[in-house]
Design an enzyme around this catalytic site. Structure first.
Site, PDB file in Angstrom:
ATOM      1  N   TYR A  30       0.807  -1.211   0.000  1.00 29.82           N
ATOM      2  CA  TYR A  30       0.000   0.000   0.000  1.00 29.82           C
ATOM      3  C   TYR A  30       0.841   1.262   0.000  1.00 29.82           C
ATOM      4  CZ  TYR A  30      -4.358  -2.335  -0.278  1.00 29.82           C
ATOM      5  OH  TYR A  30      -5.392  -3.070  -0.772  1.00 29.82           O
TER       6      TYR A  30
ATOM      7  N   HIS B 128      -5.527  -2.692   6.645  1.00 31.85           N
ATOM      8  CA  HIS B 128      -4.884  -3.716   5.820  1.00 31.85           C
ATOM      9  C   HIS B 128      -3.928  -4.608   6.626  1.00 31.85           C
ATOM     10  CE1 HIS B 128      -6.696  -2.562   2.112  1.00 31.85           C
ATOM     11  NE2 HIS B 128      -6.322  -1.311   2.256  1.00 31.85           N
TER      12      HIS B 128
END
Lengths: 750, 750
Positions: free
Chosen positions: A278, A433
């Site tokens: 990410y 996440h």
């Protein structure tokens, strides 16, 4: 919407007043392009055309791509599909190509590129005015062009650049039309109308903030710029709420805006708490907006914010890759993503140009074989042409996590030229996440996984697989504790799999020492994952002369208030060669459990240790590997395979080996050796056996844990860790086998 | 042994008499080296040293290897281990290095190499005199240095060359010692004392024959040469007996000797009936002995035997490889073996030098980056240096099987530059290494398997895996019918898995046509695999303008006397993307059956067709693939996984998809499309859906089978095969959908 318009009308004369004081600032604010490309930059680029091979090659490739799209004609279909579907693909392709076309217009001065951008924008303007929400309803923050506001924000980040490059080509009338009917409503939609998306600390919001800020810079709209930097003051959202990935939307004392997204998720070392996958994704809006701010509003020093954390982030990210440049799949991460991706071209070029011109970055740019078509890219290409590139060498690195660098971290130990790489995670949860895998690790030999981290369960952009979105197995498998190479207790997840609890905790570094080439150690503790149980894991990469290659030593010391069933897995990559114990393989395969990830594991074999060491060997990527683990008589040894209760085949059918042990306090000591090789061409099998004759815990108490490793020739090495005092200057001594061993610092090895 | 000695004494004067007629022959017979290296050749090599880059590089690399071994000292341990163990490795390494050292002695004229060979040979001589049989008892023909006579023969093939190169360096006394105590007893042992090994038509015997012949040539022993060429006249063996791999040792009217091994297993096209993996293995003794005969006894024209079948064999072998040069694993074949292996360096160089100097062979030699250190290798390296290399391009090829080319064959259809490759097997059994898989196929996209052939179940030379020998799963899985992409009936193997029956039968070509680029077809029949059932399979590679890439069309027409359960598997490589039907996945996995390979398949899912076409898609190697198959309502669709009843993990956990159908006569019509791509770096998913809207059998009777393929844009293609007349000139016409279609030849496509 009229309010904002007035804001701008008010602002414009204001700027003109300022003009008299800081002329250069206002000249910049008025001329275009000024966002990523600048007037000066473009002139420099034009002067250098035909003289800088990598830049010219990139221009030529981009031109080819754009010309093909221009020939195919503009299509702005009515939005309909998830990612993986045509309308998603088309709108995504549009903004990518428009940005490139705008750049080509500036560089090549060929009107056809400006016309293409203009016509596409006007087509969007005509459609956007009456466009309802996207018909796919799955997102917590639906977009209009795309199924989620996130992708709409992607669009605006790129289209702002496209608009900037053709700004002067357009008539004032066209500009007003675009700004009033397309860009400003678009910016409002993704922010004011989607605060749940816009006002968070999350990579989603980073994109949203950057999008609003960039179009604000092009339109010279201070309100939008402020909204980008500081978020929406009063978003009216209740505390709580969750997004599609299970992340909390609003927490108490929520920070917001671009600065918050820069401050919070980045540690001072540049580690991004969601993990490298990410970080790579957020890196583009972070850098491109920071760069735009640098060009238009250098006074705000966004690019230098938090002690240059963005540039440090590029370095951290590059270091979180294996020998092939692929990012370690910490937390949710799709395997295969690497520094060859477009956002890393941006990152590397900007880091070189705006950083300290590190010549090692040039070798990455060379591998990428592509540069940004701006001044930074030109600079990189010129330096490469002039032979300045140096090899990018990755050493061991310890990266702190958390806003102040005090929420654990990630350590990467590397032996040799990435011959053996250990990735050890003792970090914070990593926002939505994150995975429930405190003190977990993965092991690489060059670019090959030896002990894998599973990564995510998602087929990004593959429409047939749940619209390309996260699959439910991401939650039921990939995020679970048992899916990772760490300790699971009583079949439960760390923190009971509770995101809220997990988000408040982190592991703690005990010590990190990469000062010696032949012994590198990282050690950390975790006391919150299972209340009442303390885990202290020490991992080392050791190169001993009596061993062909470096090996990994793993000491997981567990102390608990009561007896538990501990599971200690190794997700090895390859095919079983043999073990030194007998196992029974059932004819029918059954899942190992019914929840917390266990429901996805088949039990393929079950045995008991045959000796005081459990040995297990496999062959992967033409190399042999052996796990040697100190056994307890009561251990159960389980051979597992991922894939149970997975009717859609969303999971890979990968293997695992697991030690199961009933105990209160216990210490798992293991060595993973890489040795020898096998070639199917020469059919030569070399050094296919473990070099370890005996692995033994020779001392284990509250103060010290000592492990001896005896190789097949009889040489013995001793590794001792001081469990209570990690000070580098503390003096220790311990009697082992009637011999007194004395040393200074947290560990001893000889 | 005295008999053979006398033979030689008798022979020598005979040769001397011949001398008066053919002086050159005898000069050759007397001087050394003359076996592979020749006096003239060595002189030419010495003259060219330093002038031919690839040759020099090879010399330098070989020198480095040999020097390292010389420095390490000679070790000839008492034999003890299977392959994979030290003594096996050491003795194997010894003969490889001795041969190289001998060559270096000739080329570099440095005595240290001759001394090394001499000392090693004398050490062997000292050991061999009293050496008992190898202690490992598994082989049907145990060796002395190795566990099987096969490896002893390898030793002698190489050591004969080593001896030849140092022949003149040795004293006469040393030579007599070696010949009397080592070489002659060694040759007798592997032949006279092991007729079950020596006197067959089998790659084992090829090695044995070559070994005896080569040492015979060096020692100028006509009896050995004759024994090599013609075998042992009266071996006293009973009819029958089986070897370790289940092959019959002696059949009625057994042929024997090198000529027999050249005649029988090679078809006139150079296809070797055991398949490419074993052809690669046998190629070395075939060629090296033929070359030795060419040098010493050119009058016998061994190298030119059977219309140059050996040189044709090299071409056939190279064509039986995928785009990466890896051999198709037909029958028992270990995947990954490729034309980069040493025996193919020999093959390519000899084929170039003694064949027609095909410049395409040079590009393979370039890739191998190594040449033989003899005249052939020099020739190749000079030609490469002089820029003569041309790209080796593989086209479609049909290779007959059987001594006269009348026992079926193997067809390889290739589209584009190996973009899509279909390997279709309609051959004979392939001796003891054959599989029960009539009319089976595998499919490749470039070097990647799309639909795999399993290959063998063995970890060659990996000692931990059953001594590196064939594993029992080779018989229980790899050889079975259900392990392959062909029809299995009532859960039985072809020929009931009876080797003897299978060995007398073969499939028959119906027709082969690769004349058109966009449609290439092969069609063959099999009537013996299941008595009472006729299979007629027609496979085509088709490139249609409406499709992104070429696809495979497969028409398997089955006619039977009675109703059967047919299983029709597809061993696809990759991860399931989706199917157009619903399947149930059991929580517990059970084997699909209890014998004939079914005991190794887990059932992972079971469903019924949802429409008249069954569709199933997967992702492999970054590409999308879709199987479209004409469905019958009663079909069962099975998702399988290899690995049941495999406690030692000897099998790969690969997936399969299977159509199960109860029928008497039926036709399975399928298309496998390769389409689009997925990149984990750009995360772009392109063209991920099938292009076929409908696949339909529009006519199917004794005369014709017609299939229509309608793509998603509505275009329709028609493929018709004439089932009774494969003549290229036959005229056909058929009315389909009220439209008359007329054509000439066995098939129609438009």
């Amino acid at each position: 919407m009229y309010v904002k318009k007035i804001t701008k009308l008010v602002l414009t004369p204001l700027v003109l007043i300022i003009t008299t004081f800081t002329a250069s600032f206002v000249v910049q604010a008025q001329e275009h392009p000024n966002l990523i490309l600048t007037k000066d930059g473009v002139e420099k680029i034009r002067d250098n055309l035909g003289k800088v091979p990598l830049f010219d090659a990139t221009v030529s490739r981009v031109k080819q791509t754009v010309d093909k799209e221009i020939a195919a004609g503009i299509d702005t279909p009515i939005p309909k599909d998830f990612s993986g579907g045509y309308t998603h693909y088309r709108h995504k392709q549009n903004f990518i190509i428009a940005q490139k076309a705008g750049v080509l217009y500036q560089i090549l001065e060929d009107d056809k590129y400006a016309i293409y951008v203009r016509d596409m924008l006007l087509q969007y303007e005509a459609m956007y005015k009456n466009l309802p929400l996207h018909p796919q309803e799955r997102s917590y923050a639906r977009g209009k062009l795309f199924w989620q506001s996130l992708n709409d924000s992607n669009w605006l980040v790129y289209m702002s650049q496209a608009y900037d490059t053709v700004y002067n080509f357009l008539t004032e009338e066209q500009r007003e039309k675009l700004e009033n009917n397309l860009f400003r409503p678009f910016a409002d939609f993704i922010s004011l109308e989607n605060p749940a998306f816009y006002n968070r600390v999350h990579n989603h919001s980073t994109w949203g903030n950057a999008a609003v800020g960039m179009i604000g810079l092009v339109m010279d709209d201070e309100a939008l710029i402020q909204r980008a930097l500081y978020g929406i003051e009063d978003d009216g959202l209740p505390i709580g709420g969750i997004d599609n990935d299970g992340g909390t939307i609003k927490v108490e004392g929520q920070k917001k805006g671009f600065y918050a997204n820069l401050d919070d998720p980045f540690s001072p070392d540049g580690y991004y708490t969601e993990g490298p996958y990410y970080q790579r994704y957020a890196m583009y809006p972070f850098l491109i907006f920071a760069l735009a701010m640098e060009n238009v509003r250098p006074d705000l020093k966004v690019l230098q914010h938090k002690d240059n954390v963005l540039l440090k982030g590029v370095n951290a990210l590059l270091n979180l890759s294996d020998a092939d440049g692929e990012f370690f799949p910490l937390n949710d991460g799709q395997k295969g993503m690497s520094y060859y991706t477009a956002s890393l071209v941006t990152a590397v070029d900007i880091a070189y140009h705006y950083g300290d011109q590190n010549p090692q970055l040039l070798s990455i740019a060379e591998k990428q074989n592509e540069v940004l078509l701006d001044e930074a890219g030109l600079d990189v290409a010129i330096a490469i042409r002039d032979g300045k590139a140096k090899l990018f060498t990755k050493s061991s690195i310890n990266l702190t996590d958390g806003i102040d660098g005090k929420q654990g971290g990630v350590a990467v130990l590397r032996y040799g030229n990435e011959d053996l790489t250990l990735v050890f995670k003792y970090a914070a949860q990593g926002l939505s996440h994150g995975h429930y895998d405190k003190l977990s690790y993965s092991l690489y030999e060059k670019g090959d996984e030896v002990i894998q981290d599973y990564g995510l369960s998602r087929f990004v952009n593959i429409g047939q697989k749940g619209g390309g979105n996260y699959l439910k197995e991401n939650k039921t498998w990939a995020k679970t504790t048992i899916a990772h190479n760490t300790l699971a207790q009583d079949g439960e997840m760390h923190f009971g799999g509770n995101y809220k609890t997990a988000s408040t905790e982190h592991s703690d570094l005990y010590f990190y020492d990469d000062t010696k080439d032949n012994v590198q150690v990282v050690s950390a503790t975790e006391v919150n994952a299972y209340p009442g149980t303390k885990m202290h894991r020490t991992m080392a990469l050791i190169k001993d002369d009596n061993f062909e290659k470096a090996f990994m030593l793993d000491i997981m010391k567990v102390k608990s208030d009561e007896e538990h069933e501990y599971d200690f897995p190794f997700y090895y990559m390859g095919q079983v060669i043999n073990g030194n114990f007998k196992w029974e393989s059932p004819t029918d395969l059954e899942p190992l459990g019914d929840k917390n990830g266990y429901q996805h594991l088949y039990l393929e074999g079950k045995g008991k240790p045959a000796t005081n060491n459990t040995k297990f060997s496999w062959l992967g990527n033409g190399k042999f590997y052996t796990l040697t683990s100190v056994a307890e008589e009561s251990d159960e040894l389980l051979l597992t395979r991922i894939g149970a209760n997975d009717p859609e085949f969303n999971l890979r059918r990968d293997a695992g080996f697991m030690v199961r042990r009933e105990a209160e306090d216990t210490t798992f000591v293991s060595v993973v050796e890489t040795h020898g090789s096998y070639s199917p061409v020469s059919e030569a099998s070399l050094n296919s056996n473990s070099n370890i004759a005996n692995l033994e815990i020779v001392e284990d108490n509250n103060d010290y844990t000592a492990v001896s490793i005896t190789d097949v020739k009889g040489s013995k090495q001793l590794f001792i860790i001081a469990n209570k005092d990690a000070s580098v200057s503390a003096k220790h001594s311990l009697t082992i086998d009637n011999k007194k061993v004395s040393w200074v610092g947290p560990y001893y090895y000889k």
